[in-house]
Design an enzyme around this catalytic site. Structure first.
Site, mmCIF file in Angstrom:
data_model
loop_
_atom_site.group_PDB
_atom_site.id
_atom_site.type_symbol
_atom_site.label_atom_id
_atom_site.label_comp_id
_atom_site.label_asym_id
_atom_site.label_seq_id
_atom_site.Cartn_x
_atom_site.Cartn_y
_atom_site.Cartn_z
ATOM 1 N N CYS A 45 7.847 -0.164 0.574
ATOM 2 C CA CYS A 45 9.211 -0.672 0.378
ATOM 3 C C CYS A 45 10.176 0.434 -0.015
ATOM 4 O O CYS A 45 11.363 0.391 0.338
ATOM 5 C CB CYS A 45 9.215 -1.777 -0.671
ATOM 6 N N THR A 46 9.685 1.436 -0.729
ATOM 7 C CA THR A 46 10.540 2.576 -1.087
ATOM 8 C C THR A 46 11.092 3.237 0.168
ATOM 9 O O THR A 46 12.278 3.563 0.250
ATOM 10 C CB THR A 46 9.744 3.582 -1.938
#
Length: 219
Positions: A45-46
């Protein structure tokens, strides 16, 4: 709640990194992309949040707002944004919802409605199903839903491509073929009779089959 294409996107009020919003009011008369994440400080997700920040000018051109969601407090999102900026080169430049009560995740059928409690103590594995992309139109109806496993980064170039198709087909009575890109030829919609098509496309069309009528992309 079971959600389907063309169902109304559930409305909600939520705290975000850019203040409290009413979702439908926030969308206004444009388009929106809601994309969700199971937990802050997760690796895949980063990379996604950083890439969406880089793509934001492209969505802006298409009158489309971006909003992220993660089942963690807004304060955590701010700390995560620092990591995203350092590792991906761009911090999120769009609001991030702090869905600590799991309300939005439940509204959008990403978690079962009968789950008790909030985000405290929940892990990314507990929230693995909170990995969905929704495109919502100006009519506040869902135009696309895509869900991904936690280990697979989402292809947001594809989301941009689909948005181009959805917006084009909302303006014109056409459909887009496999692997279509903006500027490619399109298909006359099945709802358009040949008589209507002759008026719309006086120069005619390619027809390898009567039901497959191919024309240049309309302006």
């Amino acid at each position: 709640m079971s959600l389907r294409i063309n169902a109304q996107a559930p409305n909600f009020s939520a705290e975000t990194t850019q203040g409290t919003i009413d979702f439908h009011e926030w969308i206004g008369d444009g388009w929106a992309i809601l994309f969700s994440h199971p937990k802050d400080f997760t690796p895949v997700c980063t990379t996604e949040l950083g890439y969406m920040a880089k793509l934001k000018p492209e969505f802006d051109k298409r009158n489309t707002k971006i909003i992220g969601l993660s089942i963690d407090p807004v304060g955590n999102h701010a700390k995560w944004a620092e990591d995203i900026a350092e590792t991906q080169g761009t911090a999120p430049n769009y609001p991030m919802i702090g869905d600590t009560d799991l309300n939005v995740a439940k509204l959008y059928n990403m978690l079962p409605e009968d789950i008790d409690g909030g985000s405290d103590g929940r892990t990314a594995a507990d929230n693995a199903t909170v990995r969905t992309v929704f495109i919502v139109g100006p009519d506040k109806r869902i135009k696309l839903m895509l869900s991904y496993p936690m280990t697979t980064g989402r292809n947001f170039d594809e989301i941009l491509r689909v948005l181009d198709s959805i917006q084009l087909t909302a303006r014109h009575r056409v459909a887009t073929p496999v692997n279509w890109r903006d500027g490619d030829k399109v298909i006359i919609a099945g709802s358009v009779s040949d008589d209507e098509a002759r008026t719309i496309y006086p120069n005619g069309w390619e027809a390898p089959r009567p039901y497959l009528r191919i024309v240049p992309q309309p302006e």
